[in-house]
Design a protein around this motif. Structure first.
Motif, PDB file in Angstrom:
ATOM      1  N   VAL A 134     -38.690 -91.504 -55.223  1.00 43.44           N
ATOM      2  CA  VAL A 134     -39.419 -90.622 -56.135  1.00 43.44           C
ATOM      3  C   VAL A 134     -39.020 -89.159 -55.906  1.00 43.44           C
ATOM      4  N   PHE A 135     -38.939 -88.772 -54.626  1.00 44.62           N
ATOM      5  CA  PHE A 135     -38.599 -87.391 -54.307  1.00 44.62           C
ATOM      6  C   PHE A 135     -37.140 -87.097 -54.667  1.00 44.62           C
TER       7      PHE A 135
ATOM      8  N   LEU B 207     -33.117 -75.673 -53.765  1.00 38.57           N
ATOM      9  CA  LEU B 207     -32.532 -76.982 -53.487  1.00 38.57           C
ATOM     10  C   LEU B 207     -32.393 -77.219 -51.990  1.00 38.57           C
ATOM     11  N   GLY B 208     -32.062 -76.179 -51.248  1.00 34.13           N
ATOM     12  CA  GLY B 208     -31.959 -76.312 -49.790  1.00 34.13           C
ATOM     13  C   GLY B 208     -33.293 -76.672 -49.161  1.00 34.13           C
ATOM     14  N   ILE B 209     -34.351 -75.991 -49.627  1.00 38.28           N
ATOM     15  CA  ILE B 209     -35.685 -76.291 -49.092  1.00 38.28           C
ATOM     16  C   ILE B 209     -36.089 -77.724 -49.428  1.00 38.28           C
ATOM     17  N   MET B 210     -35.810 -78.145 -50.673  1.00 39.40           N
ATOM     18  CA  MET B 210     -36.145 -79.511 -51.065  1.00 39.40           C
ATOM     19  C   MET B 210     -35.323 -80.528 -50.270  1.00 39.40           C
ATOM     20  N   ALA B 211     -34.072 -80.188 -49.981  1.00 37.71           N
ATOM     21  CA  ALA B 211     -33.250 -81.100 -49.177  1.00 37.71           C
ATOM     22  C   ALA B 211     -33.810 -81.249 -47.770  1.00 37.71           C
ATOM     23  N   LEU B 212     -34.343 -80.154 -47.220  1.00 38.96           N
ATOM     24  CA  LEU B 212     -34.940 -80.221 -45.877  1.00 38.96           C
ATOM     25  C   LEU B 212     -36.225 -81.038 -45.872  1.00 38.96           C
ATOM     26  N   VAL B 213     -36.925 -81.048 -47.000  1.00 37.26           N
ATOM     27  CA  VAL B 213     -38.180 -81.804 -47.082  1.00 37.26           C
ATOM     28  C   VAL B 213     -37.922 -83.302 -46.974  1.00 37.26           C
TER      29      VAL B 213
ATOM     30  N   VAL C 194     -25.975 -74.456 -48.065  1.00 38.18           N
ATOM     31  CA  VAL C 194     -26.646 -73.370 -48.800  1.00 38.18           C
ATOM     32  C   VAL C 194     -25.942 -72.040 -48.562  1.00 38.18           C
ATOM     33  N   LEU C 195     -25.586 -71.774 -47.301  1.00 36.52           N
ATOM     34  CA  LEU C 195     -24.891 -70.513 -46.989  1.00 36.52           C
ATOM     35  C   LEU C 195     -23.519 -70.447 -47.658  1.00 36.52           C
ATOM     36  N   ILE C 196     -22.813 -71.586 -47.669  1.00 41.34           N
ATOM     37  CA  ILE C 196     -21.491 -71.609 -48.322  1.00 41.34           C
ATOM     38  C   ILE C 196     -21.617 -71.369 -49.825  1.00 41.34           C
TER      39      ILE C 196
ATOM     40  N   PHE D 279     -35.707 -84.158 -56.987  1.00 41.51           N
ATOM     41  CA  PHE D 279     -34.609 -83.283 -56.561  1.00 41.51           C
ATOM     42  C   PHE D 279     -33.546 -83.201 -57.659  1.00 41.51           C
ATOM     43  N   TYR D 280     -33.235 -84.325 -58.236  1.00 37.32           N
ATOM     44  CA  TYR D 280     -32.254 -84.368 -59.318  1.00 37.32           C
ATOM     45  C   TYR D 280     -32.754 -83.586 -60.533  1.00 37.32           C
TER      46      TYR D 280
END
Length: 374
Positions: free
Chosen positions: A83-84, A66-72, A22-24, A88-89
């Protein structure tokens, strides 16, 4: 601490990777933003790079979501993982489509805005560019919405139908009303056949006279001489008979009509009207070379009507444009009225003659005496 690291090693590494990605992404977004903004300001120093700034904000928000969803994903069990992942997609796809749509629409709008400014600067007609900018803006967002719908299986049939040429018409016809379609077609007719363009002075009736400021997909806007904006649907303006003072020759013949009493001197009134017209600074000499050779008057003044109480005299006064003609008419009515007053030419006005019969007069007098005695 070692036990915690050993037990959660994969999770910690995953979290660090997500944060770093995310930072990159935010770093490269900022880097490209600075490069593009610098080039834009160098090429167009008087413009604010709104498109570039808007794109940066949308991308930064997308990377964060997207970063928050990836952490979830850490807290999702295997049963719900698929399903998740699909959600995300969907978020990623809609985000990219939104960025592409908004950026393309903004760039298109900026291009049309610059092209219109150039057209105005070079005294060319910008009407077609303005109308096309509305169509392009609508089309880009329509395509963006269709592409976004494609990601939802339940709505995919509607999107695929809308993509086809016949489908577009069917969708628009189903969503829009008949009046809206008539306005759209009316706007296309205005741009195609050009009965007027932006900047022209048009007249629909005595209350709707002004300069055309914009032609959209739905309506035409004119600014009247009270500085009020009049919004007229395209379907209405296509049906009306209008006067375009800037179509073809801009010279305008202004009628100066004044009624004089039957006791007034017609020749004197005509002389005053002609003299005042010819001395006005906005008057144009519309005579042909033959008229000048034959010593015809610059302003034609004639009696056009013998009315119930007035003789109507008309002068044909020419001006360079509608604006000049209107100002000239106002000035001439004032100056001619003052000359008439000074030289004894009367302008009749309505009056009523009351006739009393003898019996009514006697009855009126008795009533007056009765009131006085009381």
């Amino acid at each position: 601490m070692i036990e915690f690291w050993t037990a959660n090693k994969r999770v910690i590494i995953y979290v660090l990777i997500v944060i770093c990605v995310v930072l990159i992404l935010r770093f490269f977004t900022k880097l490209f933003h600075n490069i593009l903004e610098k080039r834009s300001r160098k090429k167009h120093p008087n413009e604010t790079p709104e498109t570039i700034q808007l794109t940066r904000k949308i991308l930064n928000s997308l990377w964060l979501v997207l970063g928050i969803m990836a952490l979830v994903f850490i807290f999702i069990d295997k049963e719900n993982y698929k399903v998740f992942a699909q959600k995300f997609y969907i978020v990623f796809y809609i985000g990219i489509v939104a960025v592409a749509t908004i950026t393309t629409a903004s760039l298109t709008q900026t291009w049309f805005k610059r092209s219109i400014a150039i057209k105005i600067k070079t005294n060319e007609d910008p009407t077609s560019y303005k109308f096309l900018s509305y169509i392009s803006f609508f089309s880009i967002y329509f395509i963006g919405i269709v592409l976004a719908i494609l990601v939802f299986p339940s709505l995919r049939g509607i999107a695929q139908t809308a993509v086809g040429g016949a489908g577009v018409i069917a969708v628009i016809a189903g969503v829009a009303s008949q009046e809206a379609l008539a306005n759209l077609v009316g706007g296309v007719f205005i741009i195609t056949f050009k009965p007027f363009k932006i900047g022209d002075i048009i007249k629909l009736d005595e209350t709707m006279v002004g300069k055309v400021t914009d032609i959209t997909l739905r309506h035409t806007i004119i600014r009247n001489y009270e500085n009020k904006m009049i919004v007229i649907p395209n379907s209405v303006i296509n049906k009306e008979k209008l006067v375009n003072y800037d179509l073809g020759e801009r010279m305008c013949c202004q009628w100066i009509e004044i009624g004089i009493s039957y006791d007034s001197d017609i020749d004197l009134a005509k002389h005053i009207i002609r003299e005042e017209c010819e001395s006005h600074p906005n008057i144009l000499d519309h005579r042909s070379e033959l008229d000048k050779y034959n010593n015809e008057k610059k302003v034609v003044v004639r009696v056009i009507n013998l009315g119930d109480s007035a003789i109507t005299i008309r002068a044909w006064a020419w001006a360079a444009s509608f604006d000049d003609a209107f100002r000239m008419k106002c000035d001439l009515y004032e100056s001619i009225k003052k000359r008439f007053d000074n030289e004894g030419v009367q302008i009749p006005f309505p009056h009523t003659t009351m006739v009393f019969k003898d019996q009514q007069i006697n009855k009126f007098n008795r009533n007056i005496r009765t009131l006085n005695n009381e």
